[in-house]
Scaffold this motif. Sequence first.
Motif, PDB file in Angstrom:
ATOM      1  N   VAL A   9      36.460  77.705  37.750  1.00  0.00           N
ATOM      2  CA  VAL A   9      35.866  78.934  36.798  1.00  0.00           C
ATOM      3  C   VAL A   9      37.055  78.927  35.746  1.00  0.00           C
ATOM      4  CG1 VAL A   9      35.867  81.453  36.885  1.00  0.00           C
ATOM      5  CG2 VAL A   9      35.320  80.224  38.716  1.00  0.00           C
ATOM      6  N   SER A  10      36.368  78.736  34.304  1.00  0.00           N
ATOM      7  CA  SER A  10      37.302  78.932  33.243  1.00  0.00           C
ATOM      8  C   SER A  10      37.559  80.387  32.691  1.00  0.00           C
ATOM      9  CB  SER A  10      36.470  78.039  31.978  1.00  0.00           C
ATOM     10  OG  SER A  10      35.140  78.759  31.929  1.00  0.00           O
ATOM     11  N   SER A  11      36.766  81.581  33.247  1.00  0.00           N
ATOM     12  CA  SER A  11      36.840  82.759  32.744  1.00  0.00           C
ATOM     13  C   SER A  11      36.028  83.594  33.867  1.00  0.00           C
ATOM     14  CB  SER A  11      36.504  83.147  31.398  1.00  0.00           C
ATOM     15  OG  SER A  11      36.380  84.396  31.114  1.00  0.00           O
ATOM     16  N   LEU A  12      36.842  84.771  34.353  1.00  0.00           N
ATOM     17  CA  LEU A  12      36.120  85.734  35.044  1.00  0.00           C
ATOM     18  C   LEU A  12      36.502  87.090  34.688  1.00  0.00           C
ATOM     19  CD1 LEU A  12      35.322  85.475  38.826  1.00  0.00           C
ATOM     20  CD2 LEU A  12      36.412  87.591  38.010  1.00  0.00           C
ATOM     21  N   ARG A  13      35.638  88.075  34.282  1.00  0.00           N
ATOM     22  CA  ARG A  13      36.099  89.188  34.016  1.00  0.00           C
ATOM     23  C   ARG A  13      35.305  90.341  34.918  1.00  0.00           C
ATOM     24  NH1 ARG A  13      33.854  90.157  28.350  1.00  0.00           N
ATOM     25  NH2 ARG A  13      32.190  88.770  29.069  1.00  0.00           N
ATOM     26  N   ILE A  14      35.886  91.499  35.199  1.00  0.00           N
ATOM     27  CA  ILE A  14      35.641  92.473  35.780  1.00  0.00           C
ATOM     28  C   ILE A  14      35.048  93.662  34.708  1.00  0.00           C
ATOM     29  CG2 ILE A  14      36.075  94.144  37.420  1.00  0.00           C
ATOM     30  CD1 ILE A  14      35.724  91.424  38.414  1.00  0.00           C
ATOM     31  N   GLY A  15      33.973  94.168  34.714  1.00  0.00           N
ATOM     32  CA  GLY A  15      33.363  95.247  34.066  1.00  0.00           C
ATOM     33  C   GLY A  15      33.195  96.409  34.673  1.00  0.00           C
ATOM     34  N   VAL A  16      33.502  97.634  34.030  1.00  0.00           N
ATOM     35  CA  VAL A  16      33.226  99.058  34.522  1.00  0.00           C
ATOM     36  C   VAL A  16      32.877  99.909  33.602  1.00  0.00           C
ATOM     37  CG1 VAL A  16      34.817  98.749  36.410  1.00  0.00           C
ATOM     38  CG2 VAL A  16      35.804  99.698  34.287  1.00  0.00           C
ATOM     39  N   PRO A  17      32.060 100.897  33.767  1.00  0.00           N
ATOM     40  CA  PRO A  17      31.647 101.659  32.798  1.00  0.00           C
ATOM     41  C   PRO A  17      32.886 102.405  31.717  1.00  0.00           C
ATOM     42  CG  PRO A  17      30.460 102.406  34.533  1.00  0.00           C
ATOM     43  CD  PRO A  17      31.487 101.276  35.134  1.00  0.00           C
ATOM     44  N   ASP A  18      32.570 102.422  30.451  1.00  0.00           N
ATOM     45  CA  ASP A  18      33.609 102.974  29.572  1.00  0.00           C
ATOM     46  C   ASP A  18      34.006 104.373  30.193  1.00  0.00           C
ATOM     47  OD1 ASP A  18      33.352 100.583  27.929  1.00  0.00           O
ATOM     48  OD2 ASP A  18      31.923 101.674  26.578  1.00  0.00           O
ATOM     49  N   GLY A  19      35.380 104.381  30.133  1.00  0.00           N
ATOM     50  CA  GLY A  19      35.907 105.795  30.539  1.00  0.00           C
ATOM     51  C   GLY A  19      36.648 105.789  31.908  1.00  0.00           C
ATOM     52  N   SER A  20      35.911 104.820  32.720  1.00  0.00           N
ATOM     53  CA  SER A  20      36.555 104.406  34.083  1.00  0.00           C
ATOM     54  C   SER A  20      38.019 103.996  34.113  1.00  0.00           C
ATOM     55  CB  SER A  20      35.560 103.685  34.990  1.00  0.00           C
ATOM     56  OG  SER A  20      34.145 104.465  34.876  1.00  0.00           O
ATOM     57  N   SER A  21      38.430 104.191  35.388  1.00  0.00           N
ATOM     58  CA  SER A  21      39.773 103.420  35.372  1.00  0.00           C
ATOM     59  C   SER A  21      39.618 101.974  35.789  1.00  0.00           C
ATOM     60  CB  SER A  21      40.669 104.004  36.056  1.00  0.00           C
ATOM     61  OG  SER A  21      40.298 104.127  37.613  1.00  0.00           O
ATOM     62  N   LEU A  22      40.318 101.151  35.782  1.00  0.00           N
ATOM     63  CA  LEU A  22      40.261  99.629  36.234  1.00  0.00           C
ATOM     64  C   LEU A  22      41.591  99.156  35.967  1.00  0.00           C
ATOM     65  CD1 LEU A  22      38.923  97.301  37.184  1.00  0.00           C
ATOM     66  CD2 LEU A  22      38.107  96.631  34.890  1.00  0.00           C
ATOM     67  N   GLY A  23      42.395  98.842  36.865  1.00  0.00           N
ATOM     68  CA  GLY A  23      43.582  98.051  36.988  1.00  0.00           C
ATOM     69  C   GLY A  23      44.081  97.373  38.127  1.00  0.00           C
ATOM     70  N   PRO A  24      45.307  96.723  38.150  1.00  0.00           N
ATOM     71  CA  PRO A  24      45.717  95.971  39.146  1.00  0.00           C
ATOM     72  C   PRO A  24      46.191  96.817  40.377  1.00  0.00           C
ATOM     73  CG  PRO A  24      47.410  96.112  37.729  1.00  0.00           C
ATOM     74  CD  PRO A  24      46.007  96.679  37.134  1.00  0.00           C
ATOM     75  N   CYS A  25      46.267  96.247  41.620  1.00  0.00           N
ATOM     76  CA  CYS A  25      46.631  97.113  42.555  1.00  0.00           C
ATOM     77  C   CYS A  25      47.931  97.920  42.454  1.00  0.00           C
ATOM     78  CB  CYS A  25      46.794  96.432  44.191  1.00  0.00           C
ATOM     79  SG  CYS A  25      45.166  95.653  44.436  1.00  0.00           S
ATOM     80  N   SER A  26      48.021  99.117  42.876  1.00  0.00           N
ATOM     81  CA  SER A  26      49.283  99.903  42.647  1.00  0.00           C
ATOM     82  C   SER A  26      50.156  99.666  43.757  1.00  0.00           C
ATOM     83  CB  SER A  26      49.078 101.547  42.800  1.00  0.00           C
ATOM     84  OG  SER A  26      48.247 101.761  43.813  1.00  0.00           O
ATOM     85  N   GLY A  27      49.924  99.222  44.881  1.00  0.00           N
ATOM     86  CA  GLY A  27      50.565  98.747  46.138  1.00  0.00           C
ATOM     87  C   GLY A  27      50.002  97.381  46.311  1.00  0.00           C
ATOM     88  N   ASP A  28      49.956  97.071  47.613  1.00  0.00           N
ATOM     89  CA  ASP A  28      49.485  95.908  48.073  1.00  0.00           C
ATOM     90  C   ASP A  28      47.823  95.851  48.317  1.00  0.00           C
ATOM     91  OD1 ASP A  28      49.124  96.907  50.458  1.00  0.00           O
ATOM     92  OD2 ASP A  28      50.565  95.481  51.356  1.00  0.00           O
ATOM     93  N   CYS A  29      47.438  96.742  48.015  1.00  0.00           N
ATOM     94  CA  CYS A  29      45.777  97.081  48.241  1.00  0.00           C
ATOM     95  C   CYS A  29      45.310  96.935  49.762  1.00  0.00           C
ATOM     96  CB  CYS A  29      45.094  96.008  47.439  1.00  0.00           C
ATOM     97  SG  CYS A  29      44.379  96.859  46.005  1.00  0.00           S
ATOM     98  N   GLY A  30      46.341  96.898  50.526  1.00  0.00           N
ATOM     99  CA  GLY A  30      45.965  96.890  52.225  1.00  0.00           C
ATOM    100  C   GLY A  30      45.867  95.275  52.503  1.00  0.00           C
TER     101      GLY A  30
END
Length: 387
Positions: A183-204
């Motif tokens: 894989v040379s690139s992989l992007r996650i997409g969400v609707p504009d205005g939605s939150s999207l970020g790394p895990c705030s903890g260890d994500c379980g």
Amino acid sequence: QAVAGSSNQIAENTLRDIVRRLVLKMAHRLLTLLLLACIGPSVGLTWVEAENLSLIGRHFQNLPSRYARLPREAQSKVRDAIWGLSLDSAGLAVAFESNASSISVAYELTTASLALDNMPASAVSGVDLWAADPSTGSWRWVAIAMPITQNISKRLLQLQPRRTPGAVWPSRWLLYFPLYNGVSSLRIGVPDGSSLGPCSGDCGLGLGERPVVWYGSSITQGACASKPGDAYTNAIARALRRPVANFGFAGTCFYEPEVVDFLLAIDAALYVVDCNPNSEAMGFDFVHNRSVALVRYMRQLKPDVTIVVASGTKMGPVWLEGTDNQHARGTRALSRAYDELVTQGLGRGLSFVDVGEIYAQPDGGIFWEMTVDGLHPSSLGMEQITH
């Protein structure tokens, strides 16, 4: 003769009409798939590259590509076959948190070979979305992307409206990378205005825990699961809530210190050495001598390292081959190597696991239905190995 000729003509016209309709139906389906692959979701979405979220399974800097498994300097140290397989993204995943109503993915594959003879494109080149159940914290399967080209853009999921009775809105997500493609690139997409970020903890997922490093064969790399999340290294990581680093290299696991040199640079909780599925074909002495030498080498570089050496699963119609077959000889060789190492004072933190009966039935037979080809586990076999 006239009647017979007329009947033949009717039959010929009927057959021609059936073929024409079948061809049109297939063409319509292919065009639809191509349009979905080419158009994909793009309007009104915010995109984030996976490496900017909680990337799992990348253990080195200075990589030849963004989602490779071995560092650039390994190219001159390991065999070409291993280097090529190290460019596959097996074992990589991205965890993230989002309140989005839909999840999309866009990714680019490095090779046009999307499937294998014994393994579908959904696992070889697909991505696999899971979500944490808000009520239990357990990880549950959601969706896959089935690639038909090297460039894939797809909405993986559209959640039900929040007021829908019984509808579930997860906030923690996990996407597994392809097992036998790069894989040379992989992007996650969400609707504009939605939150999207790394895990705030260890994500379980125990992301802060020291990983299990698994050095193995094609089975370790993921053959022949139906989808990436079913590969046993990924499933065990979910079960243990601890990262499992996938260093499976199909057909090329021969107890090689040149490979282990790089794996020992990882601060691991333990190392699993699982080379017998490839090495037992080389004979008793090969397995015995190579495994002893490798464990000694690992202990020389890391005296306190914990090591598990594992035999391979049985392969093919072993019930026809008698008791002194290739698998039995390989397992005996590894067992003797373990006994010798213990006798030599290297037994602390060293374990031997015989997994030859992992598919065994109560009557002593083998559940070959757990494999695709008598060797590589299906997703059902991967589940058995995980348990």
